[in-house]
Write a protein that holds these residues in place. Sequence first.
Motif, PDB file in Angstrom:
ATOM      1  N   SER A 161      -7.573   8.134  -1.611  1.00 22.97           N
ATOM      2  CA  SER A 161      -6.197   7.727  -1.358  1.00 22.97           C
ATOM      3  C   SER A 161      -5.730   8.479  -0.132  1.00 22.97           C
ATOM      4  N   GLU A 162      -5.194   7.786   0.839  1.00 23.96           N
ATOM      5  CA  GLU A 162      -4.731   8.455   2.054  1.00 23.96           C
ATOM      6  C   GLU A 162      -3.575   9.412   1.774  1.00 23.96           C
ATOM      7  N   ALA A 179       2.895  -1.995 -10.717  1.00 27.13           N
ATOM      8  CA  ALA A 179       4.331  -1.747 -10.785  1.00 27.13           C
ATOM      9  C   ALA A 179       4.697  -0.329 -10.359  1.00 27.13           C
ATOM     10  N   HIS A 180       3.679   0.470 -10.001  1.00 21.91           N
ATOM     11  CA  HIS A 180       3.919   1.854  -9.604  1.00 21.91           C
ATOM     12  C   HIS A 180       2.947   2.229  -8.491  1.00 21.91           C
ATOM     13  N   LEU A 181       3.392   3.116  -7.595  1.00 23.10           N
ATOM     14  CA  LEU A 181       2.545   3.560  -6.499  1.00 23.10           C
ATOM     15  C   LEU A 181       1.326   4.325  -7.008  1.00 23.10           C
ATOM     16  N   ASP A 182       1.472   5.063  -8.105  1.00 19.84           N
ATOM     17  CA  ASP A 182       0.309   5.800  -8.601  1.00 19.84           C
ATOM     18  C   ASP A 182      -0.798   4.863  -9.066  1.00 19.84           C
ATOM     19  N   GLU A 183      -0.438   3.665  -9.538  1.00 19.73           N
ATOM     20  CA  GLU A 183      -1.456   2.666  -9.867  1.00 19.73           C
ATOM     21  C   GLU A 183      -2.200   2.229  -8.603  1.00 19.73           C
ATOM     22  N   VAL A 184      -1.452   2.020  -7.532  1.00 17.95           N
ATOM     23  CA  VAL A 184      -2.051   1.606  -6.263  1.00 17.95           C
ATOM     24  C   VAL A 184      -3.009   2.681  -5.761  1.00 17.95           C
ATOM     25  N   GLU A 185      -2.587   3.921  -5.859  1.00 19.47           N
ATOM     26  CA  GLU A 185      -3.460   5.020  -5.450  1.00 19.47           C
ATOM     27  C   GLU A 185      -4.743   5.050  -6.264  1.00 19.47           C
ATOM     28  N   ALA A 186      -4.645   4.821  -7.555  1.00 15.85           N
ATOM     29  CA  ALA A 186      -5.831   4.828  -8.411  1.00 15.85           C
ATOM     30  C   ALA A 186      -6.817   3.745  -7.985  1.00 15.85           C
ATOM     31  N   LYS A 194      -9.103   4.367   7.439  1.00 11.20           N
ATOM     32  CA  LYS A 194      -8.379   5.585   7.091  1.00 11.20           C
ATOM     33  C   LYS A 194      -7.075   5.345   6.335  1.00 11.20           C
ATOM     34  N   SER A 195      -6.430   4.208   6.559  1.00 15.97           N
ATOM     35  CA  SER A 195      -5.081   4.017   5.986  1.00 15.97           C
ATOM     36  C   SER A 195      -4.894   2.594   5.462  1.00 15.97           C
ATOM     37  N   PRO A 196      -5.605   2.233   4.386  1.00 19.24           N
ATOM     38  CA  PRO A 196      -5.523   0.850   3.886  1.00 19.24           C
ATOM     39  C   PRO A 196      -4.356   0.575   2.955  1.00 19.24           C
ATOM     40  N   LEU A 197      -3.707   1.602   2.434  1.00 22.77           N
ATOM     41  CA  LEU A 197      -2.814   1.424   1.298  1.00 22.77           C
ATOM     42  C   LEU A 197      -1.576   0.593   1.631  1.00 22.77           C
ATOM     43  N   PRO A 215       7.414   1.209  -1.736  1.00 20.13           N
ATOM     44  CA  PRO A 215       6.119   1.017  -2.389  1.00 20.13           C
ATOM     45  C   PRO A 215       6.011   1.699  -3.744  1.00 20.13           C
ATOM     46  N   TYR A 216       7.001   2.490  -4.118  1.00 24.10           N
ATOM     47  CA  TYR A 216       6.905   3.224  -5.382  1.00 24.10           C
ATOM     48  C   TYR A 216       6.987   2.302  -6.592  1.00 24.10           C
TER      49      TYR A 216
END
Length: 365
Positions: free
Chosen positions: A278-279, A262-269, A140-143, A98-99
């Motif tokens: 963010s879980e 394209a990056h996991l940090d985008e998904v977290e945002a 609790k854990s949608p990501l 996922p990264y």
Amino acid sequence: MKRLIVAAGGGGDAVAAAMLHAALYGDEDQAVILTYAWDRLLIDPVPGPRRPADFTGLEHLTPSTWAVPAQARPVAPADSTLPRLAAELSHTFALLDPYRGAEGLTRQLEDLVHHLEPESIDLLDVGGDILARGDEPTLKSPLGDALSLAACCQVNAPVRLLVAGPGLDGELLPEDLADTLGPVVHTFTPRDVEAISSVMEWHPSEATGLLAAAARGVRGTCEIRDAGFPVPLTDDSPTVHEVDLDDALSRNQLARAIMATAHLDEVEAYSREICGYSEIDYERNKALWLKEQQPAKLDPAAIWAQLDQFESEARARGVTHTTFRRTTEALNLHGSQRNDLRQLLISSRPEQYDAPLWRIQPQPE
């Protein structure tokens, strides 16, 4: 390898994928099960999912995807259940990374489809939180699920979305899912559980544990997680429903938002913006707290006193079963002591073991 099954949230979804394969496709071939290496802090003390660089001994399947064989090892201090799954089950477990965001997962899927030419592609989620809007208070854990859904909706191949055990993850209530679930394609039976019975003796997944117990006929109310969320075990619990992939995407706000990431940090945002958290942030905070908690030696006399008190209070709440993860947390034990506690309880009171759950004894007459 005629079948490709994507374990939407990783963890127990990968185990359920093996049970699904046995139930729907039998033993005529084996599947590639594409899954995250994300075991939560109960197993892996490092927050978030693992990437290929966190392992040694992986094997290349495609330029973008690695298989996790039995001899693979996570790089300390990380840990993972995937090598042991590969040792006990005959399927190939491949690593979702996922990264690289939804774009990277889509590329992985497309490479695998080109390489394998599978007869079918199933996206499997136990519990149904893949159908969450994002604003549900119990979510609790949608990501991980959102990422898998976003990728599967963009791959150039037909993907069937399956939800097993509606509501068993404790994140969405079964009634919240009723208007989205499609036809039942299978109802798990005790025979189906045989494919994963040895795994469920040690694997920590609560949702898949409840699914296996329900398939074996266990009914009642089971408490899960540290918060003690009650989950009903009913005749609908062992069912597998097909869900329209486009309907799921239109419902899941997070999946729609992250399709071009394209990056996991985008998904977290996006998760913080849409879901309010963010879980992985939760895991980061909890990991810091767990570092200060040192496991003490189990004191059986104290354990039995605490357990009797816990069971008395659980009965008053209408609870009939609990998971060993929930019991470990309720007794204020370290997560690493879950298996030791499980062995102590089963060896002393085997009549209360409704595999893989712990049954709360009814109040004596």
